[in-house]
Design a protein around this motif. Structure first.
Motif, PDB file in Angstrom:
ATOM      1  N   ASN A 173       0.826  -1.218   0.000  1.00  0.00           N
ATOM      2  CA  ASN A 173       0.000   0.000   0.000  1.00  0.00           C
ATOM      3  C   ASN A 173       0.856   1.262   0.000  1.00  0.00           C
ATOM      4  O   ASN A 173       0.475   2.283   0.575  1.00  0.00           O
ATOM      5  N   TRP A 174       2.004   1.226  -0.659  1.00  0.00           N
ATOM      6  CA  TRP A 174       2.937   2.349  -0.615  1.00  0.00           C
ATOM      7  C   TRP A 174       2.313   3.642  -1.122  1.00  0.00           C
ATOM      8  O   TRP A 174       2.658   4.738  -0.657  1.00  0.00           O
ATOM      9  N   SER A 175       1.383   3.531  -2.092  1.00  0.00           N
ATOM     10  CA  SER A 175       0.787   4.737  -2.669  1.00  0.00           C
ATOM     11  C   SER A 175      -0.094   5.483  -1.672  1.00  0.00           C
ATOM     12  O   SER A 175      -0.442   6.650  -1.889  1.00  0.00           O
ATOM     13  N   GLU A 176      -0.463   4.823  -0.569  1.00  0.00           N
ATOM     14  CA  GLU A 176      -1.239   5.486   0.478  1.00  0.00           C
ATOM     15  C   GLU A 176      -0.359   6.330   1.397  1.00  0.00           C
ATOM     16  O   GLU A 176      -0.870   7.048   2.253  1.00  0.00           O
ATOM     17  N   GLY A 177       0.946   6.225   1.218  1.00  0.00           N
ATOM     18  CA  GLY A 177       1.866   7.056   1.981  1.00  0.00           C
ATOM     19  C   GLY A 177       2.848   6.241   2.798  1.00  0.00           C
ATOM     20  O   GLY A 177       2.478   5.256   3.437  1.00  0.00           O
ATOM     21  N   SER A 180       4.169   7.771   7.382  1.00  0.00           N
ATOM     22  CA  SER A 180       3.687   7.380   8.715  1.00  0.00           C
ATOM     23  C   SER A 180       4.181   6.007   9.159  1.00  0.00           C
ATOM     24  O   SER A 180       3.841   5.553  10.253  1.00  0.00           O
ATOM     25  N   ASP A 203       8.911  12.963   3.498  1.00  0.00           N
ATOM     26  CA  ASP A 203       8.264  11.887   2.742  1.00  0.00           C
ATOM     27  C   ASP A 203       9.374  11.131   2.020  1.00  0.00           C
ATOM     28  O   ASP A 203      10.140  11.737   1.261  1.00  0.00           O
ATOM     29  N   THR A 252       4.216  -4.183   8.649  1.00  0.00           N
ATOM     30  CA  THR A 252       4.168  -4.488   7.223  1.00  0.00           C
ATOM     31  C   THR A 252       5.298  -5.404   6.765  1.00  0.00           C
ATOM     32  O   THR A 252       5.092  -6.288   5.933  1.00  0.00           O
TER      33      THR A 252
END
Length: 261
Positions: A173-177, A180, A203, A252
């Motif tokens: 799910n890297w595209s979600e950021g 964090s 980021d 993760t």
């Protein structure tokens, strides 16, 4: 771009050190590049003379702590090689490593080229070129002995101490950021370092954007299939033989490395 005789002499020394997996005990002052531009030109010559298949690039100096420690004004980078990439769990012999430093990073692999062009790249364009992201550990190594490090331009010429790259799990799910995602680094079961994605320039994908701009100015860009390590969230941790390293990227991904005595 033509290089000087001194730049070629330094490149020859670094090529030999890479091929022999050895370190230079000292470096004459007149071989230290005068500027970062000259240093990166030496790194290019080293990669060309080695002829090794490239993995991609490493970026360092992406956190305030590392920049302060290394007295850097901004990030630095260097060429990396596919022969030094492996997957977790990994095992290395202490004798084969050159003053190893453990650095927990995100490894970003491109699906599309970011070629040279007149217009600057934007962050969204850079992100759109990404194919996948993995949790990773760079085992950074330097071709200069830690006890006698030369000035920074000589280290840039050595690929900013590029070393070995241990790939952990894919971050689906890297595209979600990534900002964090927390990281914990343990050695022999004891917590040694902690960090979070946001420590890396706010980021972890911003260093990739920065590198795309650097290589745009150099006129070669970045290529599909290249993996870029985007800078350590846990600083630079020295390790030695007999130690076991474990890094947890939130819930993760986990990476493990054993350093045999």
């Amino acid at each position: 771009m033509p290089i000087s005789g001194k730049q070629q002499e330094l490149a020859d020394l670094l090529v030999a050190a890479r091929r022999n997996a050895s370190q230079l005990s000292s470096l004459p002052d007149d071989l230290v590049p005068a500027t970062a531009t000259e240093a990166y030109a030496v790194n290019r010559i080293v990669a060309e003379q080695l002829g090794w298949e490239p993995l991609g690039w490493k970026i360092a100096g992406t956190t305030d702590g590392v920049r302060n420690k290394l007295r850097l004004d901004g990030p630095i980078y260097g060429r990396t090689f596919r022969r030094f990439a492996c997957t977790s769990p990994a095992r290395f012999g202490a004798a084969e490593l050159l003053d190893p430093l453990i650095e927990c990073e995100f490894f970003v692999t491109l699906a599309r080229d970011l070629p040279p062009r007149d217009a600057p790249w934007t962050l969204p364009e850079t992100i759109a070129a990404i194919g996948e992201v993995h949790a990773g550990i760079e085992v950074a190594e330097c071709r200069y002995a830690r006890a006698a490090l030369p000035p920074m331009p000589a280290i840039l010429a050595d690929g900013s101490a590029s070393g070995r790259y241990v790939f952990g799990d894919s971050i689906e799910n890297w595209s979600e950021g990534l900002a964090s995602i927390p990281v914990r680094l343990e050695v022999d079961g004891a917590l040694r370092r902690e960090g979070i994605g946001a420590d890396v320039m706010g980021d972890p994908l911003r260093p990739l954007w920065w590198l795309a701009e650097q290589r745009r100015h150099w006129g070669d860009g970045l290529r599909a299939g290249e993996t870029i390590s985007t800078g350590s969230m846990t600083g630079m941790l020295p390790v030695r033989g007999g130690q076991h390293v474990r890094a947890c990227f939130g819930d993760t991904a986990t990476i493990e490395i054993t350093i045999d005595p």
